[in-house]
Design a protein around this motif. Sequence first.
Motif, PDB file in Angstrom:
ATOM      1  N   ASP A  77       0.816  -1.212   0.000  1.00  0.00           N
ATOM      2  CA  ASP A  77       0.000   0.000   0.000  1.00  0.00           C
ATOM      3  C   ASP A  77       0.852   1.265   0.000  1.00  0.00           C
ATOM      4  N   LEU A 121       1.820  -1.988  -8.646  1.00  0.00           N
ATOM      5  CA  LEU A 121       0.905  -0.983  -8.094  1.00  0.00           C
ATOM      6  C   LEU A 121      -0.198  -0.649  -9.095  1.00  0.00           C
ATOM      7  N   GLY A 127      -2.087   2.755  -4.327  1.00  0.00           N
ATOM      8  CA  GLY A 127      -0.768   2.811  -3.705  1.00  0.00           C
ATOM      9  C   GLY A 127      -0.306   4.235  -3.497  1.00  0.00           C
TER      10      GLY A 127
END
Length: 285
Positions: A77, A121, A127
């Motif tokens: 993340d 991502l 992200g």
Amino acid sequence: MSRVWHISGANTGLGLELALKALSEGDRVIAAVRSPAKVPEELKREDVKILQFDLSQGQAEMDEYAKKAFEAFGKIDVLVNNAGYAYLGAVEESEDSATKTQFDVNVFAMLRIIRAMLPHLRSQGSGLIMNLSSVGALGGFPSNGIYCATKFAIEGFTQAMAAEIKPFGISTVIVEPGYFRTAFLKDPAAGSNLAPTIAAYEGTIAHEARANFEKYNGRQPGDPKQAANRMWEYAADEGLFKGKEKLIRLPLGTDTGGVMKQLSEDLAKTVELYEDVWKSTDFKE
């Protein structure tokens, strides 16, 4: 849902404090470190994946590394590009090979890991990329010019990248710490991080600054724990960032804030004083 953080240089300093803060909030951490054997005990737990990470890796190796990193917890993340170092000395004192190494570690390695991570991502459609810059990106400081130049470079490509990756649901922020009480200034001469001296600079501001680096260690105004708190809050939309617009720069430390204010005043003065100059150089259609 808990976040997964990938933090380079997570075994010491600001990287370690951020890892500990994330873990205290129920998040998981991929600790990317050069020497896994030196990882502190507090990171040896089930919600931490320790991966050996070398900034000298080429692009193909970085691509393989990124696959392993995403396999650790199934997602990332927040990608925190924190690892780096400072090569110190006046510009004339700097040596070509050491300058190239400084740029390779601080700039090109960051580009390589970003290139390696972005396909993953993009695939997950989300992200946050946190690129660690410095107060040194807001102005070049004596005997710190090469290091500052690497941070200027990070600011430039991060600003461009912010617009490029926005359509994929990915955001980025430039973290600009001032001087924080970490081991960053503990031994500037270690690891050939200090350029050889030129006698002509004795008694000048360049060598005064050079002598002060080690003396300043332990007297830095910034608290690394509070910096880590603000970085976590930025990513989580909590604390001081709850309901606040997310800007591309995250200044940390009163020294950074002071330099940023001065820079804004200098820019305003320049654009006003030289208005006739910059208006005079276009074609007269």
